[in-house]
Design an enzyme around this catalytic site. Structure first.
Site, PDB file in Angstrom:
ATOM      1  CB  ALA A  65      13.326  20.103 -15.769  1.00  0.00           C
ATOM      2  N   GLY A 110       9.530  22.858 -18.242  1.00  0.00           N
ATOM      3  CA  GLY A 110       8.702  21.803 -17.663  1.00  0.00           C
ATOM      4  C   GLY A 110       7.544  22.354 -16.839  1.00  0.00           C
ATOM      5  CD  GLU A 113       7.670  20.798 -21.623  1.00  0.00           C
ATOM      6  OE1 GLU A 113       8.465  20.640 -20.673  1.00  0.00           O
ATOM      7  OE2 GLU A 113       7.929  20.419 -22.778  1.00  0.00           O
ATOM      8  CD  GLU A 133      11.983  23.659 -22.388  1.00  0.00           C
ATOM      9  OE1 GLU A 133      11.605  24.669 -23.024  1.00  0.00           O
ATOM     10  OE2 GLU A 133      11.217  22.984 -21.688  1.00  0.00           O
TER      11      GLU A 133
HETATM   12  C1  HXC Z   1      17.123  25.033 -11.109  1.00  0.00           C
HETATM   13  C2  HXC Z   1      16.479  27.225 -10.894  1.00  0.00           C
HETATM   14  C3  HXC Z   1      15.620  27.101 -12.020  1.00  0.00           C
HETATM   15  C4  HXC Z   1      15.557  25.844 -12.675  1.00  0.00           C
HETATM   16  C5  HXC Z   1      15.483  29.114 -11.276  1.00  0.00           C
HETATM   17  N1  HXC Z   1      16.362  28.487 -10.465  1.00  0.00           N
HETATM   18  N2  HXC Z   1      15.022  28.304 -12.220  1.00  0.00           N
HETATM   19  N3  HXC Z   1      17.217  26.189 -10.453  1.00  0.00           N
HETATM   20  N4  HXC Z   1      16.333  24.836 -12.182  1.00  0.00           N
HETATM   21  N5  HXC Z   1      14.761  25.611 -13.716  1.00  0.00           N
HETATM   22  C6  HXC Z   1      17.079  29.024  -9.318  1.00  0.00           C
HETATM   23  C7  HXC Z   1      18.204  29.966  -9.713  1.00  0.00           C
HETATM   24  O1  HXC Z   1      19.356  29.265 -10.049  1.00  0.00           O
HETATM   25  C8  HXC Z   1      18.367  30.782  -8.448  1.00  0.00           C
HETATM   26  O2  HXC Z   1      19.100  30.030  -7.502  1.00  0.00           O
HETATM   27  C9  HXC Z   1      16.935  30.891  -7.920  1.00  0.00           C
HETATM   28  O3  HXC Z   1      16.207  29.837  -8.545  1.00  0.00           O
HETATM   29  C10 HXC Z   1      16.281  32.198  -8.298  1.00  0.00           C
HETATM   30  O4  HXC Z   1      16.420  32.382  -9.686  1.00  0.00           O
HETATM   31  P1  HXC Z   1      17.023  33.724 -10.334  1.00  0.00           P
HETATM   32  O5  HXC Z   1      17.469  33.374 -11.690  1.00  0.00           O
HETATM   33  O6  HXC Z   1      18.022  34.359  -9.419  1.00  0.00           O
HETATM   34  O7  HXC Z   1      15.709  34.625 -10.360  1.00  0.00           O
HETATM   35  P2  HXC Z   1      15.340  35.788 -11.406  1.00  0.00           P
HETATM   36  O8  HXC Z   1      16.536  36.658 -11.683  1.00  0.00           O
HETATM   37  O9  HXC Z   1      14.108  36.410 -10.867  1.00  0.00           O
HETATM   38  O10 HXC Z   1      15.003  35.033 -12.793  1.00  0.00           O
HETATM   39  C11 HXC Z   1      13.867  34.174 -12.861  1.00  0.00           C
HETATM   40  C12 HXC Z   1      13.940  33.283 -14.122  1.00  0.00           C
HETATM   41  C13 HXC Z   1      15.308  32.542 -14.161  1.00  0.00           C
HETATM   42  C14 HXC Z   1      13.805  34.168 -15.378  1.00  0.00           C
HETATM   43  C15 HXC Z   1      12.773  32.313 -14.069  1.00  0.00           C
HETATM   44  O11 HXC Z   1      15.507  31.891 -12.914  1.00  0.00           O
HETATM   45  C16 HXC Z   1      15.395  31.493 -15.215  1.00  0.00           C
HETATM   46  O12 HXC Z   1      15.600  31.811 -16.400  1.00  0.00           O
HETATM   47  N6  HXC Z   1      15.287  30.225 -14.824  1.00  0.00           N
HETATM   48  C17 HXC Z   1      15.453  29.085 -15.735  1.00  0.00           C
HETATM   49  C18 HXC Z   1      14.228  28.877 -16.580  1.00  0.00           C
HETATM   50  C19 HXC Z   1      14.419  27.726 -17.558  1.00  0.00           C
HETATM   51  O13 HXC Z   1      15.357  27.751 -18.381  1.00  0.00           O
HETATM   52  N7  HXC Z   1      13.541  26.730 -17.476  1.00  0.00           N
HETATM   53  C20 HXC Z   1      13.597  25.552 -18.363  1.00  0.00           C
HETATM   54  C21 HXC Z   1      14.377  24.475 -17.698  1.00  0.00           C
HETATM   55  S1  HXC Z   1      14.597  23.097 -18.749  1.00  0.00           S
HETATM   56  P3  HXC Z   1      20.277  30.695  -6.614  1.00  0.00           P
HETATM   57  O14 HXC Z   1      20.875  29.541  -5.878  1.00  0.00           O
HETATM   58  O15 HXC Z   1      21.190  31.385  -7.564  1.00  0.00           O
HETATM   59  O16 HXC Z   1      19.532  31.646  -5.725  1.00  0.00           O
HETATM   60  C22 HXC Z   1      13.168  22.268 -18.679  1.00  0.00           C
HETATM   61  C23 HXC Z   1      13.103  21.041 -19.535  1.00  0.00           C
HETATM   62  C24 HXC Z   1      11.876  20.271 -19.279  1.00  0.00           C
HETATM   63  O17 HXC Z   1      12.254  22.622 -18.012  1.00  0.00           O
HETATM   64  C25 HXC Z   1      11.945  18.964 -19.938  1.00  0.00           C
HETATM   65  C26 HXC Z   1      11.121  17.933 -19.250  1.00  0.00           C
HETATM   66  C27 HXC Z   1      11.429  16.575 -19.700  1.00  0.00           C
END
Ligand code: HXC
Length: 259
Positions: A65, A110, A113, A133
């Site tokens: 998400a 997400g 999921e 998460e």
């Molecule tokens: C918003 C995101 C994002 C996310 C990545 N980006 N994931 N933005 N929401 N979920 C953005 C980063 O901020 C960054 O933007 C760009 O994408 C590239 O990401 P990097 O981190 O620079 O890339 P990398 O170093 O290759 O790392 C990849 C990654 C990391 C390991 C996937 O991005 C990461 O940990 N992302 C978050 C994953 C996460 O926690 N997902 C769960 C979300 S909560 P900029 O502007 O800096 O270039 C969820 C809840 C669901 O999903 C519930 C549903 C109801």
């Protein structure tokens, strides 16, 4: 349709939906989820589509998400909008055609999921699955504690959900989350070929088979076996069952009419 979602149809009755927000690794905003549900509904209504493939870009199916959008929401925001699962459970019942997740790169939070909401998952060797998460101070909210546990069992689901670690495609396959792992090269083309193989079957029978497999996760074995037997009986009311069996006996390829 938004530029963040690309919709196409291939020969052989396959619809392809591609999530396309590469700058944020296909983070799933509310707007994106909205257009995705519209695209799925359009394909369900399109009789020229038998099987739907949902995919992302090479680097990410979806990294979860959209954290930037979500970070300042409060309880009433998420409660009142039923963020996000309520509507998607309804969608699952409305989309009766098989939906395949073709996962390359990250499928996190997400994103994982969303892949698990599909009927099966094919993964590129580059795929990484996880429910991170916990690292954000929250928990999975779209099935990550429920569907993942049913797919991989309690021990591995706990390991993934409590540590937030990622698992690679091979581990996901041996754990039962993923149906097959395919090489990165020509990954989507290969998944589309598998989908075209399915789409060559009777559309009606595909929907019946999908319904039966899904019932297995929701009911007792006795009820599930009865449901399966009744649906099996129902296939004998279709022209496609006659066609399939006549074709086998006549040593020719079947031509199903979805009747
Ligand atoms: C918003 C995101 C994002 C996310 C990545 N980006 N994931 N933005 N929401 N979920 C953005 C980063 O901020 C960054 O933007 C760009 O994408 C590239 O990401 P990097 O981190 O620079 O890339 P990398 O170093 O290759 O790392 C990849 C990654 C990391 C390991 C996937 O991005 C990461 O940990 N992302 C978050 C994953 C996460 O926690 N997902 C769960 C979300 S909560 P900029 O502007 O800096 O270039 C969820 C809840 C669901 O999903 C519930 C549903 C109801």
């Amino acid at each position: 349709m938004s530029e963040e979602l690309v919709v196409s149809r291939t020969e052989g009755a396959v619809g392809v939906i591609t999530i396309n927000r590469p700058k944020v690794l296909n983070a799933l905003s509310n707007e994106l989820m909205q257009v995705l549900s519209q695209a799925l509904l359009a394909m369900q209504a399109d009789s020229s589509v038998n099987v739907i493939v949902l995919t992302g870009t090479d680097k990410a199916f979806a990294a979860g998400a959209d954290i930037s959008a979500m970070k300042d929401w409060d309880y009433m925001d998420v409660y009142k909008s039923n963020y996000i699962g309520g509507d998607w459970e309804t969608m699952k019942n409305v989309i009766r055609k098989p939906v395949i997740a073709a996962v390359s790169g990250y499928a996190l939070g997400g994103g994982c999921e969303l892949a698990m909401m599909c009927d099966t998952i094919y993964a590129a060797e580059s795929a990484r699955f996880g429910q991170p998460e916990i690292k954000l101070g929250t928990i999975p909210g779209l099935g990550g504690t429920q569907r993942l546990t049913r797919a991989v069992g309690k021990a591995k689901a706990m390991d993934l959900v409590l540590t937030g670690r990622m698992m690679d495609a091979k581990e996901a396959e041996s754990a039962g989350l993923v149906a097959r792992v395919l090489p990165v090269e020509n990954f989507l083309e290969e998944v589309i070929k598998i989908a075209q193989g399915m789409a060559g079957m009777s559309q009606t029978t595909l929907m019946m088979a999908k319904e039966c497999v899904n019932v297995a996760l929701e009911t007792t074995l006795e009820q599930g076996l009865l449901f399966e037997r009744r649906v099996f009986h129902a296939t004998f009311a279709t022209k496609d069952q006659k066609e399939g069996m006549d074709a086998f006996v006549g040593k020719r390829a079947p031509a199903f009419n979805n009747m």
